[in-house]
Design an enzyme around this catalytic site. Structure first.
Site, PDB file in Angstrom:
ATOM      1  N   ASP A  70      49.832  13.093  80.985  1.00 26.34           N
ATOM      2  CA  ASP A  70      50.741  13.267  79.679  1.00 26.34           C
ATOM      3  C   ASP A  70      50.050  12.786  78.494  1.00 26.34           C
ATOM      4  OD1 ASP A  70      52.857  14.149  81.458  1.00 26.34           O
ATOM      5  OD2 ASP A  70      53.914  12.339  81.392  1.00 26.34           O
ATOM      6  N   ARG A  75      47.835  14.430  72.939  1.00 31.05           N
ATOM      7  CA  ARG A  75      46.709  14.318  72.280  1.00 31.05           C
ATOM      8  C   ARG A  75      46.201  15.569  71.969  1.00 31.05           C
ATOM      9  NH1 ARG A  75      41.002  13.731  73.073  1.00 31.05           N
ATOM     10  NH2 ARG A  75      41.430  13.746  75.187  1.00 31.05           N
ATOM     11  N   ASN A 140      56.104  12.872  71.431  1.00 26.71           N
ATOM     12  CA  ASN A 140      57.145  12.216  72.242  1.00 26.71           C
ATOM     13  C   ASN A 140      58.013  10.996  71.415  1.00 26.71           C
ATOM     14  OD1 ASN A 140      57.006  12.560  74.945  1.00 26.71           O
ATOM     15  ND2 ASN A 140      55.419  10.881  75.570  1.00 26.71           N
ATOM     16  N   SER A 186      63.322   4.509  78.819  1.00 27.49           N
ATOM     17  CA  SER A 186      63.313   3.115  79.090  1.00 27.49           C
ATOM     18  C   SER A 186      64.217   1.973  78.518  1.00 27.49           C
ATOM     19  CB  SER A 186      61.973   2.589  79.332  1.00 27.49           C
ATOM     20  OG  SER A 186      61.519   2.516  78.115  1.00 27.49           O
TER      21      SER A 186
END
Length: 287
Positions: A70, A75, A140, A186
């Protein structure tokens, strides 16, 4: 995407896949396709890829192939950000979420590209303007994270110029739909469909009484202001520290629609990958 004439490779910093690279190089040779790579990356492997700098790679490639996990995919997206060049994500090793295929599916994927049997899907980015006027782009998330020993991340959140809420937290995360399954998840944020045109603002380990995430439209602008009570914060762009901010600093964040385009072969859906990666099964009572 018409006929592919030039392929750009972006490689994982450590994990090399000789098999994957050889497969791509052979495929390219048979079709008189030029393979380009970044100097420090293709230098590590024995292959006929032409080493060029990032700007040349971005200018010349008709297709980018990300070989890694990922992080490599993120990148690659940042490298090509703002262009319509499609990216094929190939996962090496551990379970990836963003890559479309695993290495053993590469021959199938290259045939699909030959046959135009694929689609491209847009991915949204979030862009932050720093106090010095520089800007950073993340696919992200952008996170304002407390530095151990330096006090909490304390900030005001204003949407479209309207002050809305103040958070005190270990971090405040601004995430794209893609990033909803990463750091934001998370921290207790929701899973967001990649087709939603919006972004999230999520406090991680909130110390404030208000600890809920915000979901904003892609057209809204959010300003994160570091309060006088805030510690010095690290600004993380897709997980890498990009800058440091101090009390009084402001960060303006906007969404960027279709900042990158990814190749989809229809082998798995977002929801299958999310179930697998996040082990989404639900409660023991229902199983």
């Amino acid at each position: 995407m018409g006929m592919v004439k030039t392929v750009g490779l972006v490689l994982h910093p450590q994990r090399d896949s000789k098999v994957a690279i050889d497969t791509i190089v052979e495929w390219a040779r048979a079709r008189s396709v030029t393979v380009l790579g970044l100097p420090d990356e293709v230098g590590r492997i024995d292959c006929s890829a032409v080493a060029v700098d990032g700007a040349t790679l971005v200018d010349r490639a008709d297709l980018l192939v990300s070989l890694g996990g990922d992080g490599t995919m993120l990148r690659t997206m940042r490298l090509i950000s703002g262009r319509r060049t499609p990216i094929l994500g190939v996962n090496l090793g551990r379970l990836g979420f963003l890559a479309e295929i695993d290495v053993d599916e590469l021959p199938f994927a290259l045939s699909a590209i030959d046959d135009h049997a694929y689609t491209v899907e847009p991915r949204m980015a979030v862009r932050a303007t720093l106090p010095d006027g520089a800007s950073v782009t993340a696919f992200n998330d952008i996170a304002l994270v407390r530095i151990p020993g330096h006090g909490l991340s304390a900030m005001s959140i204003a949407v479209e110029g309207h002050p809305f809420v103040r958070y005190a937290a270990d971090a405040v995360i601004v995430a794209t739909p893609t990033g909803s399954t990463a750091y934001s998840f998370s921290a207790g944020g929701p899973i967001v469909s990649p087709t939603v045109e919006g972004f999230l603002v999520v406090p991680a380990a909130a110390h404030s009484s208000f600890n809920r995430a915000l979901v904003l439209s892609a057209d809204e602008r959010v300003v994160l202001g570091l309060l006088p009570t805030s510690g010095r914060l690290a600004l993380e762009v897709d997980g890498a520290v990009g800058a440091h901010l101090s009390p009084g600093d402001e960060l303006t964040v906007t969404a960027v629609r279709a900042a990158a385009w990814v190749v989809r072969l229809g082998t798995t859906s977002f929801y299958e990958r999310a179930r697998r990666k996040l082990r989404v099964n639900g409660s023991a009572e229902v199983d």
